[in-house]
Scaffold this motif. Structure first.
Motif, PDB file in Angstrom:
ATOM      1  N   GLY A  79       0.795  -1.228   0.000  1.00 45.97           N
ATOM      2  CA  GLY A  79       0.000   0.000   0.000  1.00 45.97           C
ATOM      3  C   GLY A  79       0.820   1.267   0.000  1.00 45.97           C
ATOM      4  N   ASP A  80       1.850   1.339  -0.827  1.00 45.30           N
ATOM      5  CA  ASP A  80       2.746   2.502  -0.957  1.00 45.30           C
ATOM      6  C   ASP A  80       3.634   2.720   0.263  1.00 45.30           C
ATOM      7  OD1 ASP A  80       2.012   3.329  -3.554  1.00 45.30           O
ATOM      8  OD2 ASP A  80       0.236   4.345  -2.773  1.00 45.30           O
ATOM      9  N   GLN A  81       3.617   1.802   1.218  1.00 44.68           N
ATOM     10  CA  GLN A  81       4.407   1.945   2.430  1.00 44.68           C
ATOM     11  C   GLN A  81       5.471   0.854   2.518  1.00 44.68           C
ATOM     12  OE1 GLN A  81       3.595   4.606   4.982  1.00 44.68           O
ATOM     13  NE2 GLN A  81       2.805   5.191   2.979  1.00 44.68           N
ATOM     14  N   LEU A  82       6.700   1.245   2.848  1.00 38.04           N
ATOM     15  CA  LEU A  82       7.749   0.261   3.088  1.00 38.04           C
ATOM     16  C   LEU A  82       7.447  -0.489   4.383  1.00 38.04           C
ATOM     17  CD1 LEU A  82       9.153   1.958   0.899  1.00 38.04           C
ATOM     18  CD2 LEU A  82      11.266   1.767   2.216  1.00 38.04           C
ATOM     19  N   THR A  83       7.598  -1.801   4.353  1.00 42.39           N
ATOM     20  CA  THR A  83       7.357  -2.617   5.544  1.00 42.39           C
ATOM     21  C   THR A  83       8.620  -3.348   5.980  1.00 42.39           C
ATOM     22  OG1 THR A  83       6.591  -4.485   4.192  1.00 42.39           O
ATOM     23  CG2 THR A  83       4.922  -2.924   4.965  1.00 42.39           C
ATOM     24  N   SER A  84       9.754  -2.994   5.405  1.00 45.12           N
ATOM     25  CA  SER A  84      11.030  -3.591   5.790  1.00 45.12           C
ATOM     26  C   SER A  84      12.121  -2.540   5.699  1.00 45.12           C
ATOM     27  CB  SER A  84      11.381  -4.782   4.879  1.00 45.12           C
ATOM     28  OG  SER A  84      11.675  -4.333   3.564  1.00 45.12           O
ATOM     29  N   ALA A  85      13.258  -2.851   6.308  1.00 45.66           N
ATOM     30  CA  ALA A  85      14.442  -1.981   6.209  1.00 45.66           C
ATOM     31  C   ALA A  85      15.665  -2.877   6.066  1.00 45.66           C
ATOM     32  CB  ALA A  85      14.548  -1.089   7.433  1.00 45.66           C
ATOM     33  N   GLU A  86      15.597  -3.783   5.101  1.00 47.05           N
ATOM     34  CA  GLU A  86      16.672  -4.751   4.904  1.00 47.05           C
ATOM     35  C   GLU A  86      17.815  -4.193   4.069  1.00 47.05           C
ATOM     36  OE1 GLU A  86      15.234  -8.477   3.495  1.00 47.05           O
ATOM     37  OE2 GLU A  86      13.735  -8.685   5.097  1.00 47.05           O
ATOM     38  N   VAL A  87      17.532  -3.221   3.209  1.00 44.32           N
ATOM     39  CA  VAL A  87      18.542  -2.646   2.319  1.00 44.32           C
ATOM     40  C   VAL A  87      18.799  -1.188   2.680  1.00 44.32           C
ATOM     41  CG1 VAL A  87      19.159  -2.120  -0.076  1.00 44.32           C
ATOM     42  CG2 VAL A  87      17.904  -4.236   0.461  1.00 44.32           C
ATOM     43  N   ARG A  92      11.814   7.720   7.680  1.00 43.75           N
ATOM     44  CA  ARG A  92      10.575   8.302   7.154  1.00 43.75           C
ATOM     45  C   ARG A  92      10.228   7.605   5.856  1.00 43.75           C
ATOM     46  NH1 ARG A  92      11.572  14.191   5.862  1.00 43.75           N
ATOM     47  NH2 ARG A  92       9.327  14.194   5.373  1.00 43.75           N
ATOM     48  N   GLN A  93       8.945   7.416   5.632  1.00 40.73           N
ATOM     49  CA  GLN A  93       8.509   6.745   4.412  1.00 40.73           C
ATOM     50  C   GLN A  93       8.890   7.572   3.181  1.00 40.73           C
ATOM     51  OE1 GLN A  93       7.079   3.829   3.723  1.00 40.73           O
ATOM     52  NE2 GLN A  93       6.782   3.111   5.832  1.00 40.73           N
ATOM     53  N   PRO A  94       9.389   6.903   2.122  1.00 39.38           N
ATOM     54  CA  PRO A  94       9.751   7.665   0.922  1.00 39.38           C
ATOM     55  C   PRO A  94       8.567   8.397   0.308  1.00 39.38           C
ATOM     56  CG  PRO A  94       9.771   5.300   0.488  1.00 39.38           C
ATOM     57  CD  PRO A  94       9.659   5.473   1.979  1.00 39.38           C
ATOM     58  N   ALA A  95       7.359   7.864   0.444  1.00 42.40           N
ATOM     59  CA  ALA A  95       6.187   8.561  -0.096  1.00 42.40           C
ATOM     60  C   ALA A  95       6.023   9.922   0.569  1.00 42.40           C
ATOM     61  CB  ALA A  95       4.926   7.715   0.114  1.00 42.40           C
ATOM     62  N   GLU A  96       6.302   9.985   1.867  1.00 39.87           N
ATOM     63  CA  GLU A  96       6.209  11.254   2.597  1.00 39.87           C
ATOM     64  C   GLU A  96       7.308  12.212   2.151  1.00 39.87           C
ATOM     65  OE1 GLU A  96       6.801  12.927   7.171  1.00 39.87           O
ATOM     66  OE2 GLU A  96       6.695  10.780   6.787  1.00 39.87           O
ATOM     67  N   ILE A  97       8.520  11.702   1.992  1.00 39.52           N
ATOM     68  CA  ILE A  97       9.650  12.548   1.604  1.00 39.52           C
ATOM     69  C   ILE A  97       9.451  13.116   0.203  1.00 39.52           C
ATOM     70  CG2 ILE A  97      12.117  12.515   1.070  1.00 39.52           C
ATOM     71  CD1 ILE A  97      12.402  10.349   3.255  1.00 39.52           C
ATOM     72  N   VAL A 106       2.275  10.184  -5.148  1.00 43.64           N
ATOM     73  CA  VAL A 106       3.506   9.397  -5.118  1.00 43.64           C
ATOM     74  C   VAL A 106       3.120   7.930  -4.973  1.00 43.64           C
ATOM     75  CG1 VAL A 106       5.659   8.921  -3.907  1.00 43.64           C
ATOM     76  CG2 VAL A 106       4.827  11.275  -4.094  1.00 43.64           C
ATOM     77  N   SER A 107       3.578   7.108  -5.901  1.00 42.43           N
ATOM     78  CA  SER A 107       3.295   5.673  -5.875  1.00 42.43           C
ATOM     79  C   SER A 107       4.582   4.927  -5.561  1.00 42.43           C
ATOM     80  CB  SER A 107       2.748   5.203  -7.229  1.00 42.43           C
ATOM     81  OG  SER A 107       1.569   5.901  -7.571  1.00 42.43           O
TER      82      SER A 107
END
Length: 298
Positions: A79-87, A92-97, A106-107
């Motif tokens: 849903g346009d939101q990152l749910t991991s931080a493996e890489v 802050r979510q990139p969609a927000e930035i 922003v998709s």
């Protein structure tokens, strides 16, 4: 003057961006290495934000109208939101930035699904089942059914790299398939054997020069990936298997080695073809643009 989206393809090796029309024409592009700090990529998405801002400025200089942003990123997405931080090292979510840079939606999508979406464009027919493998610095996959990627309940239906390595390839290996067969994994295995730091590209160059250790790393990686793909084919029975990502596009003999090894693991009278990406190195960028334009059409 043209309407464009800012398309961004964010991976562990490079950040690629472009101004892309709805017809898929790339009017401007910019590529930068992905910065790393303590083994994590682009802390705070600072470099990604800088790339996007530069493209917005280019659009204004060229007289183009930016309608929105499409981002494909090497993380789990739902849903346009990152749910991991493996890489990436983000807080802050990139969609927000990125929303602060444009007057439009922003998709956000995973990089592998973005690339797979681009791979379906122009293929005839587009219907059916396509198994897409992103084989580069990392290793992931997605299934495209009738033109749509299967995302799974949490958006995580892409973790091919977490599979084990078939014991007939290497019985001593205790890591996962990505650690064995990705570009990063092949570099680490070669470095372990030689005592010299190496990337996947270094291994490929050494193999081309006749280094037996490098040749062994490449051959075993191809066999391991072929075994995993054979298992997926047995479950999914796809019409086509596409190898994309940096290795799938520019991996020299490696994609051919995978295709040649598949019959060893898959005993079917009419197995699916195994092909290299037709969208090439721009697959992630073009797919991110498609994702961006799809939201604008809703």
């Amino acid at each position: 003057m043209a309407d464009v989206v800012v398309a961004l393809d964010a991976g562990g090796t490079k950040l690629l961006g472009g101004l892309v029309t709805e017809a898929g024409e790339i009017l401007a592009r910019d590529q930068r290495p992905t910065p790393r700090a303590d083994g994590r990529c682009d802390p705070g998405f600072v470099a990604l934000q800088g790339l996007a801002a530069s493209l917005v400025e280019q659009a204004a200089e060229l007289g183009h109208q930016v309608r929105g942003v499409g981002l494909g990123v090497a993380e789990y997405v739902s849903g346009d939101q990152l749910t991991s931080a493996e890489v990436f090292d983000w807080d802050r979510q990139p969609a927000e930035i990125l929303a602060a840079l444009v007057d439009g939606p922003v998709s956000v999508e995973t990089d592998v699904r973005s690339a797979a979406i681009a791979e379906t464009v122009g293929r005839a027919p587009q219907q059916g089942c396509l198994l897409y493998i992103s084989w580069g610095t990392g290793l992931s996959s997605t299934v495209v059914i009738d033109g749509r990627c299967h995302e799974g309940r949490r958006g995580e239906a892409l973790a091919l790299g977490e599979w084990p390595v078939h014991p007939d390839v290497d019985r001593s290996w205790t890591g996962n398939l990505e650690q064995f067969a990705s570009g990063h994994g092949m570099g680490a295995r070669f470095a372990s054997a030689t005592g010299q730091p190496a990337t996947g590209a270094d291994v490929a160059a050494a193999a081309a020069a006749g280094d037996p250790a490098a040749e062994g790393v490449l051959a075993s990686a191809a066999r391991a990936l072929a075994a995993a793909l054979a298992s997926l084919v047995q479950v999914l029975d796809p019409d086509l298997v596409v190898l994309g990502g940096g290795i799938g596009v520019n991996g020299g003999r490696l994609p051919d080695l995978v295709a040649e090894a598949m019959p060893t693991w898959l005993h079917r009278p009419d197995p699916p073809r195994v092909e290299r990406s037709t969208a090439g190195a721009d697959a992630g960028l073009l797919g991110a643009a498609v994702v961006g334009w799809q939201k604008l059409r809703r």
